[in-house]
Design an enzyme around this catalytic site. Sequence first.
Site: not given
Ligand code: AMP
Length: 285
Positions: A37, A153, A187
């Site tokens: 993030h 996504q 997770r």
């Molecule tokens: P989330 O809070 O898991 O819904 O993720 C929010 C944003 O962070 C989304 O655009 C995800 O694709 C991105 N994201 C989560 N984990 C990663 C990661 N390891 N690398 C790059 N982007 C990520």
Amino acid sequence: MDVVTTVLEARASLSTARAQGQTVGLVPTMGALHAAHLALIEAARRRDDFVVISIFVNPTQFGPAEDYELYPRALERDVELAEKAGVDLIFAPPPQEIYPEGFATSVSVTGLAEGLCGRSRPGHFPGVTTVVAKLLNIVQPDRAYFGEKDYQQLVVIKRLAADLNMPVEIIGLPTVRESDGLAVSTRNQYLSTEQRAVAPRLYQALQSGAGLAQQGGSGTEVEQAVREALEGEALFDVEYVEAVHPNSLAARGEAGLPMVVAAAAYLGNTRLIDNIRVEEGSGNA
Ligand code: AMP
């Protein structure tokens, strides 16, 4: 930094920025902020003058047997991290602000959202695309930033924005990984020590699949090789391994590059996803 919970307050904060001619970048998140993030926020800060993050654990994108209730929430810590990262506005609405009584609209992207994760999580992408459409309408950013870790996504949201003529640029950023290669994910904290130790094998299997694709392996051959590598690990329960075209997400089948090799696998009750993109005549991303 402003922290607001209503659409009205978010718009008020944004209108001040806009009146000063600032560009706006949006990073949608479900909170419990981690390194990935922060990388999205950093990218937004480089491109845009005013950076908004949304923190919203969206109930409609979780299936009935999924972890909505258990999903980590850490608003106080998120506020600290966001402040340090230079965020200008946090929009952290409660569910009823996003889905007030009488809410009846759903936005869905057909085709692209139906394979890969969409197959095993039927309500997931309609939930994501509806909430992202709302967030883009609420914030009206110049750019919105998403991670390639959730590759499907990203492709689905690019389609959504294009199809609905939304005046926003959707930017995808590379997957952020732990030092052993495991994709950073909220997770990951569910994993036991034993599960955490084998978790990097998911990316290792994808990397070996990418190597095979670079040597001329077809989509089907790559899928088989990655699946076999994962099934050789007792703890992994493989949901899918698919080699797809990076734009259309169509199965590569007998075709080779370019491809994205994407996989979902369980370690116990924890579902991990990851992917690797392999282009013609280049290394993998
Ligand atoms: P989330 O809070 O898991 O819904 O993720 C929010 C944003 O962070 C989304 O655009 C995800 O694709 C991105 N994201 C989560 N984990 C990663 C990661 N390891 N690398 C790059 N982007 C990520």
